[in-house]
Design an enzyme around this catalytic site. Structure first.
Site, PDB file in Angstrom:
ATOM      1  N   ASN A 202       0.804  -1.223   0.000  1.00 30.71           N
ATOM      2  CA  ASN A 202       0.000   0.000   0.000  1.00 30.71           C
ATOM      3  C   ASN A 202       0.839   1.277   0.000  1.00 30.71           C
ATOM      4  O   ASN A 202       0.417   2.303  -0.521  1.00 30.71           O
ATOM      5  CB  ASN A 202      -0.997  -0.001   1.159  1.00 30.71           C
ATOM      6  CG  ASN A 202      -0.343  -0.224   2.510  1.00 30.71           C
ATOM      7  OD1 ASN A 202       0.815  -0.625   2.595  1.00 30.71           O
ATOM      8  ND2 ASN A 202      -1.080   0.041   3.572  1.00 30.71           N
TER       9      ASN A 202
ATOM     10  N   LYS B 112      12.773  -6.554   1.420  1.00 32.32           N
ATOM     11  CA  LYS B 112      11.950  -7.347   0.513  1.00 32.32           C
ATOM     12  C   LYS B 112      10.613  -6.650   0.303  1.00 32.32           C
ATOM     13  O   LYS B 112       9.788  -6.597   1.201  1.00 32.32           O
ATOM     14  CB  LYS B 112      11.705  -8.760   1.061  1.00 32.32           C
ATOM     15  CG  LYS B 112      11.042  -9.695   0.029  1.00 32.32           C
ATOM     16  CD  LYS B 112      10.467 -10.932   0.656  1.00 32.32           C
ATOM     17  CE  LYS B 112       9.068 -10.689   1.196  1.00 32.32           C
ATOM     18  NZ  LYS B 112       8.071 -10.344   0.130  1.00 32.32           N
TER      19      LYS B 112
ATOM     20  N   GLY C 107       2.427  -5.470   7.546  1.00 30.54           N
ATOM     21  CA  GLY C 107       1.507  -6.326   6.817  1.00 30.54           C
ATOM     22  C   GLY C 107       0.378  -6.819   7.702  1.00 30.54           C
ATOM     23  O   GLY C 107       0.014  -6.179   8.694  1.00 30.54           O
ATOM     24  N   SER C 108      -0.145  -7.986   7.369  1.00 30.26           N
ATOM     25  CA  SER C 108      -1.323  -8.520   8.046  1.00 30.26           C
ATOM     26  C   SER C 108      -0.959  -9.180   9.366  1.00 30.26           C
ATOM     27  O   SER C 108       0.191  -9.558   9.609  1.00 30.26           O
ATOM     28  CB  SER C 108      -2.020  -9.541   7.147  1.00 30.26           C
ATOM     29  OG  SER C 108      -1.227 -10.710   7.008  1.00 30.26           O
ATOM     30  N   VAL C 109      -1.977  -9.344  10.221  1.00 32.21           N
ATOM     31  CA  VAL C 109      -1.777  -9.993  11.515  1.00 32.21           C
ATOM     32  C   VAL C 109      -1.330 -11.451  11.358  1.00 32.21           C
ATOM     33  O   VAL C 109      -0.370 -11.880  12.008  1.00 32.21           O
ATOM     34  CB  VAL C 109      -3.051  -9.897  12.375  1.00 32.21           C
ATOM     35  CG1 VAL C 109      -2.916 -10.731  13.643  1.00 32.21           C
ATOM     36  CG2 VAL C 109      -3.341  -8.443  12.729  1.00 32.21           C
TER      37      VAL C 109
ATOM     38  N   GLU D 104       4.219  -3.888  12.406  1.00 31.58           N
ATOM     39  CA  GLU D 104       3.183  -2.886  12.159  1.00 31.58           C
ATOM     40  C   GLU D 104       2.099  -3.605  11.375  1.00 31.58           C
ATOM     41  O   GLU D 104       2.237  -3.841  10.172  1.00 31.58           O
ATOM     42  CB  GLU D 104       3.771  -1.704  11.395  1.00 31.58           C
ATOM     43  CG  GLU D 104       2.892  -0.460  11.446  1.00 31.58           C
ATOM     44  CD  GLU D 104       1.894  -0.426  10.320  1.00 31.58           C
ATOM     45  OE1 GLU D 104       0.737  -0.842  10.549  1.00 31.58           O
ATOM     46  OE2 GLU D 104       2.258   0.006   9.220  1.00 31.58           O
TER      47      GLU D 104
ATOM     48  N   CYS E  20      -3.705   0.496   6.910  1.00 34.54           N
ATOM     49  CA  CYS E  20      -3.874  -0.318   8.118  1.00 34.54           C
ATOM     50  C   CYS E  20      -4.457   0.465   9.286  1.00 34.54           C
ATOM     51  O   CYS E  20      -5.174  -0.091  10.120  1.00 34.54           O
ATOM     52  CB  CYS E  20      -2.541  -0.940   8.513  1.00 34.54           C
ATOM     53  SG  CYS E  20      -1.207   0.267   8.639  1.00 34.54           S
TER      54      CYS E  20
ATOM     55  N   GLU F  70     -11.222  -6.462   9.385  1.00 31.78           N
ATOM     56  CA  GLU F  70     -10.511  -5.490   8.557  1.00 31.78           C
ATOM     57  C   GLU F  70     -10.791  -5.766   7.084  1.00 31.78           C
ATOM     58  O   GLU F  70     -10.460  -6.827   6.565  1.00 31.78           O
ATOM     59  CB  GLU F  70      -9.003  -5.546   8.824  1.00 31.78           C
ATOM     60  CG  GLU F  70      -8.238  -4.476   8.070  1.00 31.78           C
ATOM     61  CD  GLU F  70      -6.744  -4.499   8.349  1.00 31.78           C
ATOM     62  OE1 GLU F  70      -6.125  -3.431   8.282  1.00 31.78           O
ATOM     63  OE2 GLU F  70      -6.209  -5.582   8.632  1.00 31.78           O
TER      64      GLU F  70
ATOM     65  N   GLU G  18       7.710   2.979  14.381  1.00 33.80           N
ATOM     66  CA  GLU G  18       8.400   3.568  13.243  1.00 33.80           C
ATOM     67  C   GLU G  18       8.252   5.074  13.340  1.00 33.80           C
ATOM     68  O   GLU G  18       7.231   5.580  13.810  1.00 33.80           O
ATOM     69  CB  GLU G  18       7.826   3.039  11.921  1.00 33.80           C
ATOM     70  CG  GLU G  18       8.070   1.553  11.743  1.00 33.80           C
ATOM     71  CD  GLU G  18       7.764   1.027  10.361  1.00 33.80           C
ATOM     72  OE1 GLU G  18       8.696   0.522   9.728  1.00 33.80           O
ATOM     73  OE2 GLU G  18       6.605   1.113   9.945  1.00 33.80           O
TER      74      GLU G  18
END
Length: 488
Positions: free
Chosen positions: A164, A187, A239-241, A261, A295, A385, A462
């Site tokens: 995103n 990556k 990314g995702s959980v 995050e 997110c 989500e 961050e």
């Protein structure tokens, strides 16, 4: 339909991106003509062909490139700090080019892509300033002895980005890592493989020593390899959980610190005494940036009953004015979702929401924009989500009630409140179980402020000064100025 300036700004890497002669809305197809891995200061072919990953064209799901996963990399640690300020200057000078690549890479509007590039160079500038100020602590001990602490690099850090905010995430992870004296292997998502390569080339042009910032392409197998590699000292993942849980598990086997995050289902609370115009604009910002694929979006919009109808009416008006279309056009404010599989997933949530809520307009062909009014806390669109431009509007009566409902989630990334009562604002954010809270605004990301979540939305931060602690390790030194008092 490329903008003339945008086309002129494109780098050789994406010169083969040309408009489709068939569909005017298409941003075209890119052909991989150069290596997309970056190691030792140059683009390279994968060192080990151990598998492939596919990249898809946004909105259609058509495979547009196949990348060979890279499983070997070389990193050199250097004592000198990289020239982040020079990198900052280069990014500013090449903003239009990078924004055009980001727009094609991700599908977000060129207007929004430029804002992302701004926060990227600001991040490099911020950590360039902090780099020289990193210091330890002197502690005086009895008898003239003393101790001190010093911050030292971790070594090789791995950054795993999301699709995103491809360029921004690469900047947010690499700038503090390099400022602390680390090397980074980054990556990117296989859906957005290009942006990180531009950043790598900018670092090299800025004088960053070869090997300090490296890019490897690949998917889950590549990520697993990096997390488990014995030379990797830290992993930072966005990314995702579910994927974050796997990253944490794999890193734990090597006792590696991680920054996660992850996702969110954040509450945005609108009190009846709010500035209505600002609250509506805040709700749009909380739901529709990057096609809703953010997110920290405030997708559960709690509105006090006294103003529910007026607020919903204004949201409908403003939503209908959002220009949807070709993301490379200057007046577009919302482009397509990242790919067709994700579009179908979001439309699945919309279909379920329509069974229990009053829903606003939605679109197809890769584009979607919707709000759902009269929602309930137990609805799927409220609990899960969606990661798309779908705003769920719920009503509430009292402050105590809305706080209990807002915190009734396993996520805790962000939250917001709109009210003219500043005492209430501070009281409410103190009770919200979220790592990043907004008062009378939403989804602003100044690099000076730490960003991160509570609960299943992750940990670590961050941006901000505190991030230095996540990319360095503390050494304690005890200095004896007298004789040793032995117990033997």
């Amino acid at each position: 339909m490329f903008l003339r300036a945008g086309r002129a700004a494109l780098s050789p890497l994406v010169r083969s991106l040309q408009p489709s002669p068939v569909a005017a809305m298409s941003t075209g197809t890119f052909v991989v003509s150069q290596p997309l891995n970056y190691r030792g200061g140059a683009r390279v072919e994968p060192a080990d062909a151990s598998g492939t990953e596919k990249a898809f064209e946004p909105a259609t799901g058509r495979v547009i490139a196949t990348f060979t996963s890279a499983f070997k990399y070389g990193v050199k640690l250097h004592g000198a700090l990289p020239n982040l300020l020079e990198g900052c200057r280069i990014i500013r000078d090449r903003e239009d080019e990078i924004a055009a690549v980001e727009c094609i890479n991700n599908g977000k509007s060129i207007f929004e892509a430029r804002l992302d590039i701004d926060t990227s160079w600001q991040c490099l500038e911020y950590y360039a300033g902090l780099a020289a100020s990193m210091a330890g602590e002197h502690i005086q001990l009895p008898g003239g002895s003393f101790g001190y602490t010093r911050r030292e690099p971790l070594g090789v850090c791995v950054g795993i980005g999301a699709w995103n905010y491809p360029f921004q995430i690469a900047s947010w992870k690499s700038a503090p890592a390099l400022a602390c004296g680390n090397a980074m292997v980054f990556k990117p998502s296989p859906f957005t493989p290009v942006s990180a390569l531009l950043l790598a080339e900018i670092y090299t042009e800025a004088g960053v020593p070869p090997g300090l910032f490296n890019v490897v392409q690949g998917g889950a197998a590549t990520g697993q390899f990096l997390c488990q590699h014995h030379d990797v000292a830290k992993v930072s993942f966005t990314g995702s959980v579910p994927t974050g849980m796997k990253i944490m598990e794999m890193s734990a086997k090597g006792i590696k610190p991680v920054t996660l995050e992850l996702g969110g289902k954040s509450p945005l609370i609108i009190f009846s005494d709010c500035d209505m115009n600002n609250a509506v604009k805040g709700a749009l910002m909380a739901n529709f940036l990057t096609q809703g694929q953010v997110c920290c979006n405030g997708t559960r919009v709690f509105v006090q009953k006294e103003i529910l109808d007026k607020f919903t009416e204004e949201v409908v008006k403003q939503t209908q004015r959002i220009k949807i279309g070709d993301p490379l056009l200057e007046d577009t404010r919302m482009g397509p979702l990242i790919n067709r599989p994700h579009l179908e997933r979001v439309l699945g949530f919309v279909k379920v929401a329509k069974d229990g809520a009053h829903c606003g307009p939605s679109y197809s062909g890769g584009f979607i924009l919707m709000f759902a009014a009269n929602c309930r806390d137990d609805m799927t669109c409220v609990k899960e989500e969606i990661f798309g431009p779908v705003m769920s509007i719920l009503s509430f009566d009292t402050e105590a009630e809305v706080l209990e409902r807002a915190n009734d989630t396993t996520f805790g990334l962000a939250a917001g409140v709109f009210t003219r009562d500043i005492q209430r604002a501070h009281r409410v954010v103190a009770e919200l179980q979220a790592g990043t809270c907004f008062i009378n605004n939403y989804n602003v990301s100044p690099v000076e402020l730490p960003f991160g979540g509570y609960k299943k939305s992750g940990f670590g931060r961050e941006n901000g000064r505190v991030t230095i602690e996540y990319y360095s390790q503390l050494k304690t030194v005890c200095v004896e100025m007298g004789d040793v008092e032995s117990a033997f």
